[in-house]
Design a protein around this motif. Structure first.
Motif, mmCIF file in Angstrom:
data_model
loop_
_atom_site.group_PDB
_atom_site.id
_atom_site.type_symbol
_atom_site.label_atom_id
_atom_site.label_comp_id
_atom_site.label_asym_id
_atom_site.label_seq_id
_atom_site.Cartn_x
_atom_site.Cartn_y
_atom_site.Cartn_z
ATOM 1 N N GLY A 174 51.387 125.115 -49.021
ATOM 2 C CA GLY A 174 51.643 123.976 -48.186
ATOM 3 C C GLY A 174 52.610 123.026 -48.867
ATOM 4 O O GLY A 174 52.737 123.012 -50.094
ATOM 5 N N HIS A 175 53.310 122.224 -48.070
ATOM 6 C CA HIS A 175 54.241 121.250 -48.627
ATOM 7 C C HIS A 175 53.634 119.849 -48.561
ATOM 8 O O HIS A 175 53.009 119.480 -47.565
ATOM 9 C CB HIS A 175 55.563 121.255 -47.859
ATOM 10 N N VAL A 176 53.807 119.095 -49.638
ATOM 11 C CA VAL A 176 53.326 117.719 -49.731
ATOM 12 C C VAL A 176 54.534 116.829 -49.984
ATOM 13 O O VAL A 176 55.272 117.031 -50.951
ATOM 14 C CB VAL A 176 52.298 117.556 -50.865
ATOM 15 N N SER A 177 54.747 115.847 -49.117
ATOM 16 C CA SER A 177 55.888 114.949 -49.273
ATOM 17 C C SER A 177 55.603 113.905 -50.346
ATOM 18 O O SER A 177 54.447 113.615 -50.673
ATOM 19 C CB SER A 177 56.190 114.250 -47.950
ATOM 20 N N ALA A 178 56.654 113.346 -50.894
ATOM 21 C CA ALA A 178 56.505 112.177 -51.755
ATOM 22 C C ALA A 178 55.863 111.047 -50.950
ATOM 23 O O ALA A 178 56.088 110.932 -49.743
ATOM 24 C CB ALA A 178 57.866 111.743 -52.286
ATOM 25 N N PRO A 179 55.053 110.203 -51.595
ATOM 26 C CA PRO A 179 54.306 109.161 -50.870
ATOM 27 C C PRO A 179 55.198 107.974 -50.484
ATOM 28 O O PRO A 179 55.146 106.899 -51.089
ATOM 29 C CB PRO A 179 53.225 108.758 -51.868
ATOM 30 N N LEU A 180 55.965 108.162 -49.426
ATOM 31 C CA LEU A 180 56.932 107.142 -49.015
ATOM 32 C C LEU A 180 56.275 105.933 -48.359
ATOM 33 O O LEU A 180 56.928 104.908 -48.170
ATOM 34 C CB LEU A 180 57.958 107.766 -48.058
ATOM 35 N N LYS A 181 54.995 106.030 -48.019
ATOM 36 C CA LYS A 181 54.261 104.889 -47.477
ATOM 37 C C LYS A 181 53.504 104.136 -48.566
ATOM 38 O O LYS A 181 52.779 103.183 -48.262
ATOM 39 C CB LYS A 181 53.297 105.342 -46.373
ATOM 40 N N GLY A 182 53.664 104.548 -49.805
ATOM 41 C CA GLY A 182 53.155 103.774 -50.917
ATOM 42 C C GLY A 182 51.701 104.030 -51.262
ATOM 43 O O GLY A 182 51.074 105.008 -50.842
ATOM 44 N N LEU A 183 51.166 103.085 -52.042
ATOM 45 C CA LEU A 183 49.838 103.204 -52.619
ATOM 46 C C LEU A 183 48.768 102.922 -51.575
ATOM 47 O O LEU A 183 48.879 101.988 -50.784
ATOM 48 C CB LEU A 183 49.718 102.210 -53.778
ATOM 49 N N SER A 184 47.704 103.746 -51.593
ATOM 50 C CA SER A 184 46.566 103.553 -50.694
ATOM 51 C C SER A 184 45.288 103.800 -51.486
ATOM 52 O O SER A 184 44.843 104.935 -51.635
ATOM 53 C CB SER A 184 46.629 104.495 -49.487
ATOM 54 N N LEU A 185 44.699 102.737 -51.998
ATOM 55 C CA LEU A 185 43.475 102.861 -52.791
ATOM 56 C C LEU A 185 42.249 103.063 -51.918
ATOM 57 O O LEU A 185 41.179 103.382 -52.432
ATOM 58 C CB LEU A 185 43.301 101.606 -53.656
ATOM 59 N N SER A 186 42.402 102.901 -50.614
ATOM 60 C CA SER A 186 41.275 103.108 -49.708
ATOM 61 C C SER A 186 41.039 104.579 -49.408
ATOM 62 O O SER A 186 40.105 104.914 -48.690
ATOM 63 C CB SER A 186 41.509 102.350 -48.401
ATOM 64 N N SER A 187 41.883 105.462 -49.954
ATOM 65 C CA SER A 187 41.753 106.900 -49.677
ATOM 66 C C SER A 187 41.329 107.683 -50.911
ATOM 67 O O SER A 187 41.602 108.875 -51.011
ATOM 68 C CB SER A 187 43.086 107.453 -49.152
ATOM 69 N N LYS A 188 40.651 107.023 -51.856
ATOM 70 C CA LYS A 188 40.262 107.730 -53.077
ATOM 71 C C LYS A 188 39.173 108.766 -52.834
ATOM 72 O O LYS A 188 39.079 109.753 -53.568
ATOM 73 C CB LYS A 188 39.776 106.727 -54.125
ATOM 74 N N LEU A 189 38.360 108.565 -51.797
ATOM 75 C CA LEU A 189 37.214 109.453 -51.573
ATOM 76 C C LEU A 189 37.238 110.109 -50.204
ATOM 77 O O LEU A 189 36.226 110.648 -49.756
ATOM 78 C CB LEU A 189 35.905 108.676 -51.745
#
Length: 498
Positions: A1-16
């Motif tokens: 699968g392909h994973v893009s660079a995180p162009l929408k930035g940091l999301s600490l609410s998605s750690k779990l």
């Protein structure tokens, strides 16, 4: 699968939980551009103060030419080492650009101890004669610690009273008048910060005076003359700014750094964090955890860098040169964190960004610097968790990062599974600039040509089993450009149960 660079930035609410594939749970020491993430600008030492004490604030002069001074050990000094004035009792200056009746440009400044001072951009740093009304014996201009220029007047506040003070139009000395706020601020406290909020995006008749208290209240006034037509727009309640340096204008909006993050004033007036954009809510915990532990520490500030379109939020971490930054890329907005930038305070002049350290160093940050004063820049990124379109168990085997660099890449590349966000045990080799000719230094027809930025793709073997996964990349950058556009992840899918 392909994973893009995180162009929408940091999301600490998605750690779990699996998150937006264009966000990241770790995004340290990167800047976000249109189609990639790029290693943040490096730093270079400009000057070291002989006393070796903390650089507590910068004071710019915006005139002809622009200049930048720093405050340390009771001195005000240009960043080239030229001393402007000594003998101050405080170094935490609040400043405002101002023109007087003679249309001369000045920087007017206060620090809460030494009274009101002005700087003409040359060698003249003058102690202004500012007095209190005879009937207001409780007003002490020597203790003014906040100053702004609003509607051609200088306004002041101190840390003792619920009042603000103002001079006549276009004057930087004389007797102040008092605007009491005891009846307005119901929670008490004192004034923390002042700001001008320009609702039409430029200086004009609709400029509002915004006053913040230490107990989480804010009042907004409109009008030209406080003696005749000032009107109270409203009183709003929310967390107070972390310091007098935590309010910043950008693009017609007023941003306030509070314990829950960098919040637009228009949002605060509605319902504080409940009305934040998704990207701002996603970094709530990064601010709140630091604010709970280090709110009383020096170093809190919000700094607009117009040359890059960013606001840098400076967060103290409780030790000497221990600071972190949360960086908002405007106006998208998206977030990233920066580390190993020991910034006690920030300054900006002539499209150049400076910061001062606790041990007396003046550093410049610029994209042309490809290391931190000769030390490597450590970049770290882990995108949001992904099920890769299946809840089945997967055996991850290989990861291919898409890198663009003019150096020889040697990153640490791995796959993390099932919400493991621990730091890597193995550290990468240093990604160095490839050898090549330096313009005006190398020997023609002898030295090799300097390398251009090219795409470097190399598979890395990994070994991990899990239902969700995320590639992890750590690199140590020195003297080269380095960016990431995404990853390919190779895995073998197993059973859905197990």
């Amino acid at each position: 699968g392909h994973v893009s660079a995180p162009l929408k930035g940091l999301s600490l609410s998605s750690k779990l939980i699996p998150g937006d594939p264009l966000t990241a749970t770790i995004l340290d020491n990167w800047v976000i551009v249109e189609n990639a993430i790029v290693a943040r600008p490096g730093t270079l030492l400009q000057y070291t103060d002989p006393a070796g004490q903390a650089i507590e604030s910068f004071v710019p002069f915006y005139g002809n030419p622009n200049k930048l001074a720093y405050a340390s050990a009771g001195k005000l000094v240009l960043t080239n080492g030229s001393v402007l004035h000594t003998g101050f009792l405080g170094n935490d200056w609040s400043w405002s650009s101002f023109s007087n009746l003679g249309t001369s440009a000045f920087t007017v400044m206060v620090n809460g101890i030494d009274g009101v001072w002005s700087w003409d951009g040359a060698a003249a740093v003058t102690h202004e004669t500012v007095t209190a009304p005879a009937t207001a014996t409780w007003v002490n201009p020597a203790q003014f610690n906040v100053v702004i220029s609003h509607m051609n007047r200088l306004w002041f506040a101190d840390s003792s009273n619920l009042a603000v003070y103002y001079l006549p139009v276009q004057q930087k000395s004389g007797e102040v008048k008092v605007l009491p706020l005891n009846a307005v601020f119901r929670r008490g406290g004192h004034v923390v910060a002042l700001a001008t909020w320009t609702l039409d995006g430029g200086a004009g008749m609709d400029d509002h005076l915004v006053i913040f208290s230490s107990n989480g209240e804010c009042v907004v006034y409109t009008g030209l003359d406080p003696d005749s037509d000032f009107q109270l727009v409203g009183i709003y309640r929310f967390d107070s700014p972390m310091s007098k340096h935590c309010v910043v204008n950008y693009g017609g909006e007023l941003y306030v750094l509070i314990s829950t993050g960098l919040v637009p004033m228009s949002t605060l007036m509605r319902a504080e964090s409940e009305q934040l954009g998704i990207s701002d809510r996603n970094v709530f915990s990064a601010f709140n955890a630091v604010a709970q532990n280090y709110r009383a520490f020096a170093g809190w500030s919000a700094m607009a860098d117009p040359s890059s379109g960013r606001i840098i939020c400076n967060l103290p971490k409780g030790g000497t040169n221990a600071y972190g930054q949360m960086v908002r890329f405007m106006p998208n907005p998206v977030w990233a964190s920066w580390s190993k930038v020991p910034s006690r305070c920030w300054g900006w002049v002539d499209n150049r960004l400076y910061f001062g350290t606790d041990d007396g160093r003046i550093m410049q940050m610029d994209p042309s610097y490809l290391s931190d004063n000769g030390n490597v820049i450590r970049v770290d990124v882990q995108p949001a968790w992904s099920t890769f379109k299946s809840v089945a168990i997967k055996q991850f085997k290989m990861v291919l990062p898409y890198l663009q660099t003019d150096g020889v890449p040697a990153p640490y590349v791995d796959i993390r599974t099932d919400y493991d966000m621990s730091d890597p045990l193995n550290q990468p080799d240093v990604t160095l600039g490839a050898p090549g000719a330096t313009w005006d230094v190398a020997t023609w027809d002898v030295d090799g040509w300097a390398q251009d930025v090219t795409t470097k793709n190399n598979w890395s073997g990994v070994s991990a089993i899990g239902r969700v996964g995320a590639p992890r990349l750590v690199a140590l950058i020195s003297n080269c450009k380095f960016s990431l556009t995404g990853w390919d992840v190779l895995f073998e899918q197993g059973a859905a149960l197990g």
